[in-house]
Design an enzyme around this catalytic site. Structure first.
Site, PDB file in Angstrom:
ATOM      1  N   GLN A   1       0.835  -1.204   0.000  1.00 56.77           N
ATOM      2  CA  GLN A   1       0.000   0.000   0.000  1.00 56.77           C
ATOM      3  C   GLN A   1       0.867   1.250   0.000  1.00 56.77           C
ATOM      4  O   GLN A   1       0.700   2.146   0.823  1.00 56.77           O
ATOM      5  CB  GLN A   1      -0.966  -0.014   1.197  1.00 56.77           C
ATOM      6  CG  GLN A   1      -1.900  -1.209   1.133  1.00 56.77           C
ATOM      7  CD  GLN A   1      -3.009  -1.127   2.158  1.00 56.77           C
ATOM      8  OE1 GLN A   1      -2.788  -1.320   3.342  1.00 56.77           O
ATOM      9  NE2 GLN A   1      -4.205  -0.828   1.683  1.00 56.77           N
ATOM     10  N   HIS A   2       1.812   1.235  -0.908  1.00 59.19           N
ATOM     11  CA  HIS A   2       2.658   2.411  -1.069  1.00 59.19           C
ATOM     12  C   HIS A   2       3.313   2.392  -2.444  1.00 59.19           C
ATOM     13  O   HIS A   2       3.323   1.372  -3.130  1.00 59.19           O
ATOM     14  CB  HIS A   2       3.718   2.488   0.032  1.00 59.19           C
ATOM     15  CG  HIS A   2       4.441   1.212   0.336  1.00 59.19           C
ATOM     16  ND1 HIS A   2       5.179   0.537  -0.593  1.00 59.19           N
ATOM     17  CD2 HIS A   2       4.525   0.488   1.485  1.00 59.19           C
ATOM     18  CE1 HIS A   2       5.697  -0.535  -0.030  1.00 59.19           C
ATOM     19  NE2 HIS A   2       5.309  -0.604   1.230  1.00 59.19           N
ATOM     20  N   ALA A   3       3.863   3.548  -2.801  1.00 58.18           N
ATOM     21  CA  ALA A   3       4.732   3.666  -3.976  1.00 58.18           C
ATOM     22  C   ALA A   3       6.039   4.259  -3.475  1.00 58.18           C
ATOM     23  O   ALA A   3       6.087   4.870  -2.407  1.00 58.18           O
ATOM     24  CB  ALA A   3       4.089   4.569  -5.024  1.00 58.18           C
TER      25      ALA A   3
END
Ligand code: TYD
Length: 136
Positions: free
Chosen positions: A52-54
């Site tokens: 749940q990240h970039a």
């Protein structure tokens, strides 16, 4: 270039013999970057969503060396899901791609190869912020 081409599935060679399997991954040869960091995730299950990240700087290769998991990959426009289910396969995730890992089998060991040392500041953890940054 489409999202699937940006995030190719990698198939690693097997040097195994009657003694068992052997998979070798060399930085800058079998994957497109020099490996600076390795981490692995286990004892997750089908109730959790990780990632749940970039990342603004890091590139990754994800490999389920045991068990299975799924990775949902998006650039804010296109999206696809990869099931990691063999120790000989991985998925390459370049910079600035959003990913969620989920549906971990109980025996899942998800190995992650990264191109950087850890720096929490290069993570984008809010999807809204990510959409804003990729559209700039
Ligand atoms: P997190 O980013 O939530 O892991 P995942 O990508 O698997 O969902 O990381 C959990 C914690 O561990 C968080 O406090 C940051 C820390 N961490 C490091 O210190 N170094 C690392 O290389 C990683 C991946 C995480």
């Amino acid at each position: 270039m489409g999202l699937r081409e940006k995030c190719p599935i990698l198939h690693f060679g097997d040097l195994g013999d009657e003694r068992g399997k052997l998979v070798v991954i060399e930085g800058e040869e079998d994957i497109p970057f020099e490996i600076k960091r390795v981490f692995y995730i286990y004892e997750s299950d089908d109730t959790v969503v990780r990632g749940q990240h970039a990342n603004r700087e890091s590139e990754f290769v994800l490999i389920n060396v045991a068990g299975t998991s799924k990775v949902r990959i998006t650039d804010g426009k296109e999206e696809f899901v990869v099931e990691l289910n063999q120790p000989m396969m991985g998925v390459y995730i370049p910079k600035m791609i959003w990913k969620d890992m989920y549906d971990f089998s109980r025996d899942s060991i998800l190995l992650v190869l990264a191109s950087t040392h850890y720096d929490g500041n290069e993570y984008i953890r809010e999807y809204e912020d990510y959409l804003k940054e990729v559209s700039e």
